[in-house]
Scaffold this active site. Structure first.
Site, PDB file in Angstrom:
ATOM      1  CG  PHE A  36      -1.579  -1.299   1.505  1.00 36.71           C
ATOM      2  CD1 PHE A  36      -2.519  -1.845   0.646  1.00 36.71           C
ATOM      3  CD2 PHE A  36      -1.237  -2.012   2.643  1.00 36.71           C
ATOM      4  CE1 PHE A  36      -3.104  -3.070   0.919  1.00 36.71           C
ATOM      5  CE2 PHE A  36      -1.812  -3.240   2.921  1.00 36.71           C
ATOM      6  CZ  PHE A  36      -2.741  -3.769   2.060  1.00 36.71           C
ATOM      7  N   PRO A  71     -13.219  -7.370 -13.846  1.00 41.59           N
ATOM      8  CG  PRO A  71     -15.202  -7.226 -15.053  1.00 41.59           C
ATOM      9  CD  PRO A  71     -13.839  -7.843 -15.094  1.00 41.59           C
ATOM     10  CB  ILE A  94     -13.155  -2.799 -15.633  1.00 37.90           C
ATOM     11  CG1 ILE A  94     -13.683  -1.436 -15.163  1.00 37.90           C
ATOM     12  CG2 ILE A  94     -12.819  -3.681 -14.441  1.00 37.90           C
ATOM     13  CD1 ILE A  94     -12.684  -0.612 -14.379  1.00 37.90           C
ATOM     14  CD  GLU A 107      -2.898   4.430  -5.312  1.00 39.00           C
ATOM     15  OE1 GLU A 107      -3.097   4.685  -4.115  1.00 39.00           O
ATOM     16  OE2 GLU A 107      -1.840   3.933  -5.727  1.00 39.00           O
ATOM     17  CB  ILE A 140       1.554  -4.962  -3.723  1.00 43.68           C
ATOM     18  CG1 ILE A 140       0.541  -4.019  -4.390  1.00 43.68           C
ATOM     19  CG2 ILE A 140       2.964  -4.560  -4.103  1.00 43.68           C
ATOM     20  CD1 ILE A 140       0.659  -2.569  -3.921  1.00 43.68           C
ATOM     21  CB  THR A 181      -8.944  -8.684  -9.528  1.00 38.89           C
ATOM     22  OG1 THR A 181      -8.876  -8.214 -10.891  1.00 38.89           O
ATOM     23  CG2 THR A 181      -8.725 -10.182  -9.518  1.00 38.89           C
ATOM     24  CD  GLN A 239      -6.738  -3.934  -5.370  1.00 32.82           C
ATOM     25  OE1 GLN A 239      -6.125  -2.918  -5.096  1.00 32.82           O
ATOM     26  NE2 GLN A 239      -6.557  -5.066  -4.723  1.00 32.82           N
ATOM     27  CB  VAL A 293      -9.530   0.161  -9.731  1.00 37.34           C
ATOM     28  CG1 VAL A 293     -10.217   0.475 -11.041  1.00 37.34           C
ATOM     29  CG2 VAL A 293      -8.978  -1.265  -9.740  1.00 37.34           C
TER      30      VAL A 293
END
Length: 755
Positions: free
Chosen positions: A255, A648, A645, A721, A480, A650, A654, A719
């Site tokens: 993050f 959709p 996208i 953040e 990550i 994953t 997020q 996507v």
């Protein structure tokens, strides 16, 4: 370099992109087969444990490591007195994202900058022994005054230097915000605060450093950028690129905490070079709280409007904290000049020094802090105007980015408002607070806008086709936990015209093709574009070989009709499969062992003519127990416009994860300091509160269609953040709607609800 154009291929893709594919690395993770930085081992591995300072400012007078060194099995105690000489220089020491100032150098000298600073590394035959021996190291300090109380240093805040670290200051004022504010019909002016928050990833930071007989190093490291980390080690230790390899196939959450190499890595390298043995150093959970963090802030937002709701003035000024030796900056205030249309805007940003570790980027840095007060202030303005908060935002909808005076490459925020409001049932919201109740609970509805940048960085990828039909695609990017393995596999499969089982994606190795750090939500945009280009080249080359060596039917295949297609490990030609050839046979006829293509893709010049971003509309429902003051978030709808996208499933994960983080920001997360000691006290996962399963109710994620042919060849926006931005504000606004009480200081805890 201009973007790579998609090459014409003679057979149609199966369109893996855009479908909800399961994670291709999921089985490895749930079975324990995925290996993280501290899972790698080597013959002769020894263990290091970091000794942390107990004061927040001062100097080391003496270090007595004799008791530790006399303990059987203890091999080394590294301190500033016996560390190796390092060839680093300030100009070469910085990595890709280092802030301005003097970068932190572990064990550099006797100076103590913050409590928890590493002052020694004890290396022993086992981790337990190293930790025990670390408790035997005796250190005497000379204390000097310290400050960890933000309120005490705000008066000494200063604008960060643009020359140091490349910080871009807020846009220059436009119009006359002060005069317009005074003359306006309706005004709101308030201060808001956000606390220090910690990343707290599941996997603590750690590394395993393995030297070979020639002095070359392999570092298994928790990082969001293996090549960035490699460059850091080259600069600090004077190593050539061929002498250091960084590997990071899996990261258990970061993050932003893994963007910069942290102090455990150079300590492990020092020990490995000294002992000529593999060394593992992993931090404890407590040490992770003397680490990078989201900086606390105090912000003033003043809004003024005419009686019909049109904004007349926007003033947003912020101060955030930084360390004594670096200027960490977040883009906190710029969003206020971009998100809403207003002719009179003044933005200001400063930092103030504390005796803490340098803050770092933390999921949607700047926007997460900056949108909380801005969106709260918009809600307060709507209250004074007695109009619906969503209506106020639509009245002031920005068709252009006024900060840069540029059009948006795409902006489906209006549709986010519309679809999100419809899904939530916003039309049934009473205008006045305290109007909805269920027994002892007051019910409130709040909303907020979210925004983040859509960026692309130069990146490269390689695609290799082997005789069995498998295509190995690779780039040195990271995953990550965001789904990079899966998204890249989908993009590659589409470009190749195969199913995803015919593709294997490799990442996390500094020897692979160049890639930027994984951060800022630009990985799919950047690396994905390179993967698409490399695989398109490979597909075109395979089709060309088929026409040359596949026989008469392949040679006569018309490209426009798309008659050559891939079926498993063979190529077929014609609708009635008139001819077929295995890839193995085709490569044999062509006299090659494999096909190998690479591509590098960079942003194209026309992107400079647009403002590119992602947007969201967040709607939240809370229930507040009138007697107990407890706040429950029972519903969240997040409507997101983020271009195309890729996956959709994953992507929704997020966004939902970002919503959970936003709930924690709104209601729970807060670092508690003992300012006499200068030390964070709730440095564990039992006392540093954040949401668990019992805190989370219904989260509804919807993606709004948003075509964009400017942001990158794929039309995708990240996507990672955007999911957290605006959530805290929506919840705070809902708390006001439930209780009639405006809380401007996060987190919203019981004492603030009752105050």
């Amino acid at each position: 370099m201009a973007r790579e154009e998609a090459l014409h291929i003679g057979y149609p893709p199966p369109l893996a992109t855009g479908t909800p594919v399961n994670r291709v690395d999921g089985k490895l993770k749930v079975t324990g087969a995925a290996r993280y930085a501290a899972d790698f081992t080597a013959d002769g591995l020894v263990y290091g444990f970091v000794v942390s300072s107990t004061i927040a400012s001062g100097r080391i007078i003496a270090i007595d490591a004799s008791a530790a060194l006399e303990t059987p099995g203890v091999l080394l105690v590294l301190t500033h007195e016996n560390r190796p000489e390092l060839p680093l220089h300030d100009a070469r020491y910085k990595d890709q994202i280092a802030p301005g100032g003097m970068p932190f150098r572990p064990l550099w000298d006797d100076r103590i900058w913050y409590s928890g600073q590493p002052v020694a590394l004890v290396v022993a035959e086992s981790l337990e022994l190293a930790r025990h021996a670390a408790s035997l190291v005796r250190i005497r300090y000379e204390h000097t005054p310290h400050c960890t109380e933000f309120a005490e240093v705000i008066a000494h805040a200063y604008p960060p230097s643009q020359e140091k670290g490349g910080f871009e200051p807020p846009p220059a004022p436009r119009g006359d915000a002060a005069t317009a504010f005074v003359k306006a019909d309706v005004r709101t002016d308030a201060f808001y605060t956000t606390p220090i928050e910690y990343h707290s990833p599941m996997e603590m930071h750690g590394c395993t450093v393995v030297p070979d007989a020639q002095g070359r190093l392999t570092a298994y490291e928790k990082t969001q950028g293996v090549q960035n980390t490699q460059q850091y080690l080259m600069n600090v230790f004077g190593l050539a690129a061929d002498d250091v390899r960084v590997i990071s196939p899996f990261v258990g959450g970061a993050f932003g905490s893994g963007l910069r190499p942290q102090y455990h890595l150079p300590l492990a390298v020092m020990a490995a070079l000294d002992l000529k043995r593999p060394v593992r150093v992993a931090l404890t959970r407590q040490q992770m709280f003397n680490f990078v963090h989201r900086p606390q802030s105090i912000q003033r937002v003043a809004l003024a409007a005419s009686a019909d709701g049109k904004l007349a003035a926007v003033i947003h000024e912020a101060v955030s904290e930084t360390s004594q030796f670096e200027d960490h900056c977040d883009v906190i205030v710029n969003w206020a000049g971009q998100l809403y249309a207003c002719d009179n805007v003044r933005l200001g940003y400063k930092v103030a020094r504390l005796n803490v570790c340098t803050p770092g980027d933390m999921r949607a840095p700047g926007a997460t802090q900056g949108l909380f007060p801005l969106e709260s202030a918009m809600d307060e303005l709507a209250q004074k105007l007695q109009i619906d908060p969503l209506a106020l935002r639509l009245i002031n909808y920005a068709e252009r980015d006024a900060n840069r005076d540029l059009p948006f490459s795409s902006k489906a925020l209006r549709e986010c408002y519309r679809q999100g409001a419809a899904r939530f049932g916003w039309a049934g919201r009473p205008l006045q607070p305290r109007a909805m109740r269920d027994g002892a609970e007051l019910i409130g509805w709040g909303m907020a806008t979210g925004a983040w940048e859509a960026m692309q960085r130069p990146a490269a990828a390689r695609a290799v086709l082997t005789r069995d039909g498998l295509v190995v695609v690779s780039s040195s990017t990271a995953d990550i936990g965001t789904g990079t393995y899966t998204a890249m596999t989908q993009i590659a499969a589409d470009a190749l015209g195969v199913d995803i089982d015919s593709v294997r994606f490799e990442l996390g190795d500094s020897t692979l093709s160049e890639a930027p750090i994984e951060g800022g939500s630009f990985t799919v945009s950047s690396v994905g574009s390179a993967v698409h280009a490399a695989c398109s080249r490979l597909r075109e080359r395979l089709a060309a070989l088929a026409r040359e060596y596949g026989g008469e039917t392949f040679a006569n295949a018309a490209r426009a009709e798309g008659e050559i297609r891939r079926e498993g490990a063979q190529l077929v030609c014609g609708a009635d499969r008139r001819d077929a050839i295995t890839i193995d046979e085709l490569l044999t006829r062509a006299g090659v062992e494999r096909l190998d293509e690479q591509a590098t893709v960079s942003p194209e010049d026309r992107q400079q003519q647009y403002s590119m971003g992602t947007h969201s509309a967040v709607f939240a429902e809370v229930r507040v127990d009138e007697a107990l003051g407890t706040v429950r978030v029972t519903r969240v709808v997040s409507a997101v416009a983020a271009g195309r996208i890729v996956n959709p499933k994953t992507a929704a994960s997020q966004i939902a994860g970002g919503v959970v983080w936003g709930i924690g920001m709104a209601l729970q997360e807060d670092a508690q300091f003992d300012h006499d000691l200068g030390r964070v006290m709730n440095h564990n996962l039992s006392e540093y509160h954040f949401p668990v399963n019992a805190d989370i109710d219904h989260i509804d994620v919807l993606f709004v269609e948003e075509p964009d042919d400017v942001v990158n060849p794929l039309g995708v926006k990240g996507v990672g953040e955007i999911g957290v931005v605006g959530v805290a504000a929506a919840i705070a606004n809902a708390v006001w709607h439930a209780t009639g009480k405006r809380i401007r200081d996060l987190p919203i805890t019981l004492d603030k609800v009752f105050a």
